[in-house]
Design a protein around this motif. Structure first.
Motif, PDB file in Angstrom:
ATOM      1  N   THR A  14      32.633  43.737  35.923  1.00  0.00           N
ATOM      2  CA  THR A  14      33.576  44.004  36.998  1.00  0.00           C
ATOM      3  C   THR A  14      34.874  44.494  36.379  1.00  0.00           C
ATOM      4  O   THR A  14      35.428  43.842  35.492  1.00  0.00           O
ATOM      5  N   GLY A  15      35.318  45.667  36.818  1.00  0.00           N
ATOM      6  CA  GLY A  15      36.544  46.225  36.288  1.00  0.00           C
ATOM      7  C   GLY A  15      36.719  47.667  36.728  1.00  0.00           C
ATOM      8  O   GLY A  15      36.067  48.133  37.660  1.00  0.00           O
ATOM      9  N   THR A  16      37.587  48.374  36.007  1.00  0.00           N
ATOM     10  CA  THR A  16      37.907  49.760  36.319  1.00  0.00           C
ATOM     11  C   THR A  16      37.863  50.577  35.040  1.00  0.00           C
ATOM     12  O   THR A  16      38.463  50.191  34.032  1.00  0.00           O
TER      13      THR A  16
ATOM     14  N   LYS B 158      39.083  48.382  32.004  1.00  0.00           N
ATOM     15  CA  LYS B 158      39.991  47.246  32.228  1.00  0.00           C
ATOM     16  C   LYS B 158      39.203  46.248  33.054  1.00  0.00           C
ATOM     17  O   LYS B 158      38.880  46.501  34.214  1.00  0.00           O
ATOM     18  N   LEU B 159      38.853  45.140  32.443  1.00  0.00           N
ATOM     19  CA  LEU B 159      38.044  44.119  33.104  1.00  0.00           C
ATOM     20  C   LEU B 159      38.877  43.367  34.129  1.00  0.00           C
ATOM     21  O   LEU B 159      40.065  43.095  33.900  1.00  0.00           O
ATOM     22  N   SER B 160      38.252  43.016  35.255  1.00  0.00           N
ATOM     23  CA  SER B 160      38.926  42.213  36.282  1.00  0.00           C
ATOM     24  C   SER B 160      38.973  40.766  35.823  1.00  0.00           C
ATOM     25  O   SER B 160      38.071  40.295  35.134  1.00  0.00           O
ATOM     26  N   GLU B 161      40.009  40.085  36.218  1.00  0.00           N
ATOM     27  CA  GLU B 161      40.207  38.675  35.833  1.00  0.00           C
ATOM     28  C   GLU B 161      39.251  37.780  36.541  1.00  0.00           C
ATOM     29  O   GLU B 161      38.894  37.858  37.614  1.00  0.00           O
TER      30      GLU B 161
ATOM     31  N   SER C 260      36.283  47.087  26.236  1.00  0.00           N
ATOM     32  CA  SER C 260      37.338  46.622  27.137  1.00  0.00           C
ATOM     33  C   SER C 260      38.645  47.207  26.627  1.00  0.00           C
ATOM     34  O   SER C 260      38.735  47.655  25.478  1.00  0.00           O
TER      35      SER C 260
ATOM     36  N   GLU D  69      34.516  48.100  42.095  1.00  0.00           N
ATOM     37  CA  GLU D  69      34.854  47.504  40.800  1.00  0.00           C
ATOM     38  C   GLU D  69      33.622  47.039  40.036  1.00  0.00           C
ATOM     39  O   GLU D  69      33.737  46.548  38.916  1.00  0.00           O
ATOM     40  N   ASN D  70      32.451  47.174  40.625  1.00  0.00           N
ATOM     41  CA  ASN D  70      31.217  46.799  39.939  1.00  0.00           C
ATOM     42  C   ASN D  70      30.732  47.984  39.107  1.00  0.00           C
ATOM     43  O   ASN D  70      30.586  49.092  39.626  1.00  0.00           O
TER      44      ASN D  70
END
Length: 60
Positions: free
Chosen positions: A41-43, A57-60, A8, A26-27
């Protein structure tokens, strides 16, 4: 082999020895050399091929 470690952006290790990464929006699906899967889940924000490191960068 060309496996990488996925981190991360906070520096936490998500997966070692990732060989396959599938991105769908984002998956992010990760699979390691033993076939273990992990979905996050993130970018992806950085790939360092020299250090075999991928930063997400993980999604919140």
């Amino acid at each position: 082999m060309c496996e990488s470690t996925v981190y991360s952006t906070d520096g936490d290790k998500i997966m070692e020895d990732a060989l396959f990464i599938k991105i769908d929006g984002e998956n992010i699906g990760l699979t390691d050399i033993l076939g273990t899967r992990k979905d996050i889940t993130g970018t992806i924000v950085e790939i360092d091929l020299d250090k075999h490191a991928i930063y997400v960068k993980l999604s919140e």
